[in-house]
Write an enzyme that holds these catalytic residues in place. Structure first.
Site, PDB file in Angstrom:
ATOM      1  N   GLY A  59      19.546  43.033 108.040  1.00 61.05           N
ATOM      2  CA  GLY A  59      18.182  42.562 108.230  1.00 61.05           C
ATOM      3  C   GLY A  59      17.983  41.862 109.557  1.00 61.05           C
ATOM      4  O   GLY A  59      18.952  41.453 110.223  1.00 61.05           O
TER       5      GLY A  59
ATOM      6  N   ASP B  86      -3.164  42.110  95.286  1.00 61.19           N
ATOM      7  CA  ASP B  86      -3.419  40.847  95.996  1.00 61.19           C
ATOM      8  C   ASP B  86      -2.999  40.954  97.462  1.00 61.19           C
ATOM      9  O   ASP B  86      -3.423  40.150  98.293  1.00 61.19           O
ATOM     10  CB  ASP B  86      -2.627  39.695  95.354  1.00 61.19           C
ATOM     11  CG  ASP B  86      -3.276  39.163  94.079  1.00 61.19           C
ATOM     12  OD1 ASP B  86      -4.500  39.345  93.903  1.00 61.19           O
ATOM     13  OD2 ASP B  86      -2.561  38.567  93.251  1.00 61.19           O
TER      14      ASP B  86
ATOM     15  N   HIS C 287      17.182  44.903 103.973  1.00 63.72           N
ATOM     16  CA  HIS C 287      17.702  45.916 103.047  1.00 63.72           C
ATOM     17  C   HIS C 287      17.574  45.368 101.630  1.00 63.72           C
ATOM     18  O   HIS C 287      18.521  45.477 100.833  1.00 63.72           O
ATOM     19  CB  HIS C 287      19.159  46.258 103.378  1.00 63.72           C
ATOM     20  CG  HIS C 287      19.324  47.079 104.606  1.00 63.72           C
ATOM     21  ND1 HIS C 287      19.934  48.312 104.609  1.00 63.72           N
ATOM     22  CD2 HIS C 287      18.908  46.876 105.878  1.00 63.72           C
ATOM     23  CE1 HIS C 287      19.932  48.811 105.847  1.00 63.72           C
ATOM     24  NE2 HIS C 287      19.318  47.952 106.639  1.00 63.72           N
TER      25      HIS C 287
ATOM     26  N   SER D  86      22.613  41.074 117.464  1.00 65.82           N
ATOM     27  CA  SER D  86      23.217  42.073 116.572  1.00 65.82           C
ATOM     28  C   SER D  86      24.486  41.546 115.905  1.00 65.82           C
ATOM     29  O   SER D  86      25.354  40.972 116.571  1.00 65.82           O
ATOM     30  CB  SER D  86      23.551  43.334 117.378  1.00 65.82           C
ATOM     31  OG  SER D  86      24.064  44.335 116.521  1.00 65.82           O
TER      32      SER D  86
ATOM     33  N   ASP E 179      18.085  47.235 115.861  1.00 63.57           N
ATOM     34  CA  ASP E 179      16.752  47.709 115.487  1.00 63.57           C
ATOM     35  C   ASP E 179      15.651  47.207 116.423  1.00 63.57           C
ATOM     36  O   ASP E 179      14.460  47.391 116.144  1.00 63.57           O
ATOM     37  CB  ASP E 179      16.429  47.280 114.047  1.00 63.57           C
ATOM     38  CG  ASP E 179      17.351  47.936 113.034  1.00 63.57           C
ATOM     39  OD1 ASP E 179      17.484  49.170 113.074  1.00 63.57           O
ATOM     40  OD2 ASP E 179      17.938  47.220 112.205  1.00 63.57           O
TER      41      ASP E 179
END
Lengths: 230, 230, 230, 230
Positions: free
Chosen positions: C29, C121, C98, C46, C77
């Site tokens: 993440g 919502d 993830h 990273s 990413d």
């Protein structure tokens, strides 16, 4: 009061482990600790939150369900505990929980199939599930009959070798040579129940563990030549 | 301000239990506490994180939805709470959560079948699920109509005996004779919902608990001759 | 270094929330925080564990993927983040996790159907799932193409109204007007994903939320006459 | 004793991570740390709770399964560890757990299909599952044969590239260039196992990740031109 001090402390300590092990919320569940010499057991008082329990609040009862010490009402399941102490020689602790996955199997009225070595490390057959109780048992002395229903399910099964059961539509009971071991069995049962639930989701036709592997794992922990532990 | 101090403290304390019991994330969910003598309830302010809440930030409203104390906007669900207080005599707390499993059943628009004694210890029938709301209700006074939808679902059901409901497509509401009891019911409902989800995975054709067992468990906790608790 | 201090602190703070919210284990993440005035974003380095991260270790990049400050290599990413900042006006935070249930839907290459008000919502349609990437995209500038795949999936969908997506076979990306809001969206998405998973287990033929209810819930939080929050 | 101090400390530290990462309850599971220069490994003693373990209680064994230091009995799975150290060059840590979802797949005797990039970030194929052991292996030197069963399953698979396996009917084993990496692999495997379980519930006919995506993700972390991490 002094006579049952250690027993009440042990019962209190193990009751407080129920929420710590994630086996029940609020006041669900109960543990008792049995003293075979005095033939009495100390059990949780009914409906008291685990955080508020003290050794002093434990209720001591004999095997005829007479309270011999304690000012609170005992767990409503006390008679099931005494029925098991009377019937199963050598057990010194009984635990009842409503742990989620074990209760889900009980609600489905299904024994938990023996699918892996985690299960076989603890018992060499499926986790038995009682038959649903007959109406006259339910309307009679319900908690004693719950014990009888368990005892009935153990015809041909050794309660020293299989220390856990699902009461159909209700939930799990476990026991052991100490209250601590009985509680350990409750946590193991919940883990076995969860693994089996997931395994049947992966393969609804999953087959039970083969006998040679059951024997190997059960014997290496429990047999005459066991080599697990110290 | 002094007049509602205890009520606001109670509402704040119970609201803060929602994340502790794992019943909602962030600002989801809300608890109110009702004072029948003053005919007002204290409720969570809208969209305020549980960690930042104080008794002072609670909003006090009467049963006509008029704010009688508090500077913040009340929970957007406040009108559902007041509708329930108006319709259900004797309830002094209402809780709404988005707890995961109860909400999953609500999204499936299914009542939760009564499969075990954990359920029957708390209510003697399935957990009702409202019908989906009609478009004119949704476009009207939505939150009041949500209350009306619940009240409609309780025709023939006692809200004193069944303290929980699923609002179809939405999530659970619970209530009780205190805010603390209403919150307890929310946690019990989530546990019942999870057990039932797992039971239908084990046996999709699982049958409901038989009536004699429902009666036994419900009565031993709630009947005239109840013997659970102190 | 002073120029990006606040941005790096914000990025660090929000990255550290990923494991606290249970959205990823180890170094999985990443969060970035964007400064629209300076047209740069600060992103996680990273492969650095969340516990060891400091504001100083954050990497600051411009929208051409040039590192403008920081000694560590940015998240692999990062190019997906910059592609989204370039394409989606007004977003100042991007999060990739993830998280278990959202990733399970992504692996099944399925959008998450809108089944309840918890979902409505936050967004008024299903959570989109991209098409699987074509081989030439995978073999090309993969992370930029991941961004392009998301942008492609948003033809006809407003990224200001729908702040989340599943990248097929991979996992979720979320964004928002701040990094904090983007992270909030990641946690909401995981909860929605779990509820939907359970709902389809209860009823595989469950129908989506009706449009009037979608409109009501989305508008009461996000519309011109919204009345949720303070 | 001084000679193995660091190795025993490392083994103890990583064993204590098993319950912290939620990979096993009570005494289930075991970690060993291998010193390739001295050709010995330090492993958990059998049946000792994680909370009570100290570096001094670790057992040091050589690759012929002779205890070279330590007064306690080693983990009953020690011979499986040594079999893997003998067969798989370059691995310096082995971990065995009974983590719930990985064990559920093992009980179903199914490899875990490669469904997403979380999986491909760590290995480029399904997680292998051994064949069930033959009766003569079970009745023979069981723990060594468990190692042989794993080695057999790795014909044609590189144990340096695929650092995890499911032993059918039993549970997961993982390894790596350090005990810490082996433990990391156990946690990753459990997460992969859970995601795959949920994905097949969403779509029982879910297809594996395409080869180009497997290659991309595996190579960006592990290939000659890897660009993940520092």
């Amino acid at each position: 009061m002094t006579a049952y001090k250690a027993l009440k402390e042990e019962a209190c300590r193990q009751n407080k482990m129920i929420p710590k092990l994630g086996l029940a919320i609020f006041t669900f569940g109960n543990v008792s600790a049995f003293d075979p010499d005095k033939a009495v057991f100390a059990i949780k008082p009914s409906g008291v939150p685990y955080g508020e329990m003290t050794p002093e609040s434990m209720v001591v009862m004999d095997l005829d369900n007479t309270v011999v010490e304690g000012s609170l009402r005992p767990s409503s399941d006390a008679k099931t505990h005494s029925a098991l102490y009377r019937a199963f020689p050598g057990i010194n602790g009984v635990v009842h929980t409503h742990s989620t996955c074990a209760t889900a199997w009980a609600q489905a009225k299904r024994p938990i199939p023996i699918l892996g070595t985690t299960h076989a490390d603890h018992l060499a057959c499926e986790v038995p599930c009682t038959a649903p109780m007959r109406d006259e048992m339910i309307k009679g002395d319900y908690e004693t009959e719950t014990g009888n229903q368990i005892i009935e399910a153990f015809r041909g099964i050794s309660p020293q070798e299989v220390e856990m059961v699902l009461v159909a539509c209700h939930g799990p009971f476990t026991w052991g040579k100490s209250a601590e071991k009985a509680l350990y069995n409750s946590a193991v049962l919940e883990e076995i129940a969860k693994m089996a639930l997931f395994s049947i989701q992966i393969d609804p036709a999953v087959t039970p563990l083969k006998q040679s592997l059951i024997d190997k794992h059960y014997q290496r922990k429990h047999g005459a030549t066991a080599y697990y532990g110290q």
